[in-house]
Write a protein that holds these residues in place. Structure first.
Motif, PDB file in Angstrom:
ATOM      1  N   LEU B  21       0.830  -1.212   0.000  1.00  0.00           N
ATOM      2  CA  LEU B  21       0.000   0.000   0.000  1.00  0.00           C
ATOM      3  C   LEU B  21       0.860   1.256   0.000  1.00  0.00           C
ATOM      4  CD1 LEU B  21      -2.802  -1.049   2.522  1.00  0.00           C
ATOM      5  CD2 LEU B  21      -3.158  -0.371   0.158  1.00  0.00           C
ATOM      6  N   TRP B  22       1.917   1.213   0.771  1.00  0.00           N
ATOM      7  CA  TRP B  22       2.842   2.360   0.824  1.00  0.00           C
ATOM      8  C   TRP B  22       3.390   2.615  -0.581  1.00  0.00           C
ATOM      9  CZ3 TRP B  22       7.097   2.866   5.173  1.00  0.00           C
ATOM     10  CH2 TRP B  22       7.713   4.097   5.070  1.00  0.00           C
ATOM     11  N   HIS B  25       0.793   4.012  -2.775  1.00  0.00           N
ATOM     12  CA  HIS B  25       0.499   5.403  -2.403  1.00  0.00           C
ATOM     13  C   HIS B  25       1.528   6.342  -3.015  1.00  0.00           C
ATOM     14  CE1 HIS B  25      -0.441   8.487   0.989  1.00  0.00           C
ATOM     15  NE2 HIS B  25      -1.145   8.724  -0.092  1.00  0.00           N
ATOM     16  N   LEU B  26       2.784   5.916  -3.026  1.00  0.00           N
ATOM     17  CA  LEU B  26       3.838   6.735  -3.634  1.00  0.00           C
ATOM     18  C   LEU B  26       3.615   6.875  -5.136  1.00  0.00           C
ATOM     19  CD1 LEU B  26       7.019   5.361  -1.817  1.00  0.00           C
ATOM     20  CD2 LEU B  26       5.607   7.332  -1.210  1.00  0.00           C
ATOM     21  N   ASP B  30      -2.703   9.044  -3.966  1.00  0.00           N
ATOM     22  CA  ASP B  30      -4.097   9.003  -3.504  1.00  0.00           C
ATOM     23  C   ASP B  30      -4.293   7.693  -2.747  1.00  0.00           C
ATOM     24  OD1 ASP B  30      -7.335   9.514  -5.086  1.00  0.00           O
ATOM     25  OD2 ASP B  30      -6.858   8.416  -3.279  1.00  0.00           O
ATOM     26  N   VAL B 122       9.823   6.674  -8.448  1.00  0.00           N
ATOM     27  CA  VAL B 122       9.510   5.837  -7.272  1.00  0.00           C
ATOM     28  C   VAL B 122      10.304   4.533  -7.334  1.00  0.00           C
ATOM     29  CG1 VAL B 122       7.692   4.495  -6.137  1.00  0.00           C
ATOM     30  CG2 VAL B 122       7.233   6.835  -6.871  1.00  0.00           C
ATOM     31  N   TYR B 126      12.814   4.850  -4.414  1.00  0.00           N
ATOM     32  CA  TYR B 126      12.172   4.156  -3.285  1.00  0.00           C
ATOM     33  C   TYR B 126      12.494   2.670  -3.336  1.00  0.00           C
ATOM     34  CZ  TYR B 126       8.644   2.350  -0.114  1.00  0.00           C
ATOM     35  OH  TYR B 126       8.004   1.690   0.920  1.00  0.00           O
TER      36      TYR B 126
END
Lengths: 402, 167
Positions: B21-22, B25-26, B30, B122, B126
């Motif tokens: 989910l993280w 989200h990135l 939303d 991302v 990330y």
């Protein structure tokens, strides 16, 4: 690594962007997987049917040596059921007011006791519940800001008609935790409200108000338009708010000749960023109106004697018709109410509890229900209605996508 | 899906959902869209879980499904996410004076990126994927990844510099 790259890395790793899974996440995944599997099977069956029919047709053509004859066709579309069914689930005592639906949470207001409820759509279980300071009249969810807004209006107890004594208490809660994010009070009675881009827009007896968050984090209200604003709707793709204002009331009207006409309204647009009025609509022969904006299409419903369901040109906000043939056949009685779905528009006949779902672009009626009480909200694949003490999940068995 | 696969899939979803989910989200910015694409990607994965679970990196497979689900959804509904040259004044203004101002500005600057550029950044900053891995996930060339990353960073740098100049 440049400063921007480091800042980007820090931002992406910021734990504030972490999300906690909602209850029922696994069940939701399995349900989607089942639907996906069903669609694959249906598609495979349909392809098989088409292939078989094509094969038969080819064979017939070959055997008769007359390719222009024997033109079998296969229709994969089915007529929607005229009156679909729904499931009703009790979610506790007390009446439920306006509801807001996202793909993963249904927000409901409850009275007796006053509260706000988050319901998991997968099994309709209550995921979160908090007490609210007042009996909530309505809710609006802002998916971008992660807020659910509630409002509660009060009128003077002596009913003296002193509108100055009207007030609305507004609260904002974080959708993930239900932690209070702020509160503000307005000196007017609220008819409806809608959330967009972190702000709540309210149609009130004192005008169009917007509630936002100041630099110090507190909520504050600003009046954007004066007058009696009776309805409001968000047009998110165009970053604007549509609102209906009373142009004439029946008593003051010299042009409303029909006794059934309860007023004349006009729908205007205001820019959601700079709060300037950008489009001024023309008078419409309805009162107690509601507005729905779906898929770029603007629909207005109301009570009156003329067109009760009006399709507006999104650019000019002027009527472009009362809908296609499907809508013309609807028996709306004295009026109608519309609610926006994610991909459809819902319309309730004013004189009954009949509910219809229609395509916002064509006006084609997709599915109908005989009796559905309370306001309706939907996302694609799911539709709900909230009434006294229960939440109904409508079965979308026909062409209504929600 | 047999019982063993079902149990394994359930454990995977329970254990990895927060991380997935993280990540989503990135990608989306939303939270509800993130939940939507994670569930959709997991649902796509469920049917073939017996095969996916035997891979070296099942989570990587799901993350790839998340990226593709997101980019496909954006392609189908382009109005949902439109890059804007000027980031509108909204909720970010309230936190400029706080210690996390810079990150908030960067988060909102990310919202102005086209979805594919955002996905590249991302995955790079990330997920720490290499250019060739990112190209593999997105189904494009390494050169495209390089140019998308450069354009994205340039856009972010401009926004951050503009923010600095205004404060």
């Amino acid at each position: 690594m440049t400063d921007v790259e480091k800042l980007l890395r820090d931002t992406l790793a910021d734990p504030r962007h972490r999300l906690e899974p909602l209850p029922g996440m696994y069940e939701g995944v399995r349900e989607r997987a089942r639907h996906r599997q069903q669609r694959i099977v249906q598609l495979a069956s349909a392809v098989t049917v088409v292939v078989v029919i094509a094969g038969v047709a080819t064979a017939v053509r070959l055997s008769t040596n007359s390719p222009r004859e024997a033109q079998p066709t296969a229709s994969l579309s089915a007529s929607p059921p005229a009156h679909a069914q729904f499931n009703r689930v009790d979610i506790g005592a007390g009446s439920t007011g306006f509801l807001s639906v996202t793909p993963y949470v249904i927000f409901l207001a409850q009275t007796h006791p006053n509260g706000l409820i988050a319901v998991s759509p997968s099994d309709l279980s209550i995921a979160k519940q908090i007490a609210t300071p007042d009996a909530v009249d309505g809710t609006a969810v802002d998916r971008v800001a992660g807020l659910v807004w509630t409002w509660s209006s009060t009128q003077p107890a002596d009913a003296s008609g002193d509108s100055a004594a009207d007030s609305t208490s507004i609260h904002a809660y974080q959708t993930s935790t239900f932690a209070m994010d702020g509160a503000v009070t307005l000196p007017a009675y609220t008819f409806s409200a809608v959330a967009l881009d972190g702000k709540l827009w309210l149609a009130t007896s004192g005008g169009l108000y917007v509630v936002g968050t100041g630099s110090d984090g507190t909520k504050s209200a600003t009046k954007v338009v004066d007058g009696s604003v009776s309805s409001v709707a968000a047009d998110a793709p165009r970053h604007r708010i549509l609102f209906g204002v009373f142009v004439e009331t029946p008593t003051a009207s010299s042009t409303t000749t029909d006794s059934n006409t309860i007023g004349i309204v006009a729908v205007h647009a205001v820019d959601a960023a700079n709060h300037h009025v950008t489009t001024v609509g023309t008078p419409l022969p309805v009162g107690k109106e509601s507005i729905a904006v779906v898929d770029g299409q603007v629909w207005v419903a109301g009570f009156g004697s003329d067109s009760l369901l009006i399709h507006l040109d999104a650019k000019t906000l002027r009527p472009i018709g009362a809908g296609a043939s499907g809508l013309g056949k609807l028996d709306l009685g004295p009026g109608a109410i519309v609610w926006p779905g994610e991909s459809v528009v819902w319309v309730r006949a004013g004189g009954s509890e009949a509910l219809s779902c229609f395509d916002p672009k064509t006006g084609a009626v997709l599915e109908q229900w005989d009796t559905v009480q309370g306001p309706v909200a939907s996302v694609v694949g799911r539709a709900y209605a909230a009434s006294d003490g229960s939440l109904e999940q409508l079965s979308l068995a026909g062409g209504c996508k929600g | 899906m047999n019982r063993a696969d079902e149990d394994d899939f359930r454990s995977f979803v329970a254990a990895r959902s927060p991380s997935l989910l993280w990540f989503a989200h990135l990608l989306t910015g939303d939270r509800y869209a993130a939940e939507d694409i994670v569930q959709t990607a997991l649902a796509k994965t469920a049917a073939g879980w017996s095969r996916v679970r035997r891979k070296d990196n099942p989570e990587g497979y799901v993350r790839r499904a998340i990226v593709n689900t997101h980019l496909n959804a954006v392609r189908r509904r382009p109005w949902r996410e439109q890059p804007r040259e000027h980031i509108p004044e909204d909720v970010d203004s309230r936190s400029r004076e706080h210690e996390l101002d810079d990150r908030d500005s960067m988060w909102h600057a990310l919202a102005g990126l086209p979805p594919r550029q955002r996905a590249v950044l991302v995955l790079r900053y990330y997920e720490d994927l290499s250019e060739s891995d990112i190209a593999d996930v997105l189904g494009c060339s390494r050169g495209t990844v390089k140019s998308q990353a450069a354009k994205g960073l340039l856009h972010l740098r401009r926004i951050v510099q503009k923010e600095d100049a205004s404060t």
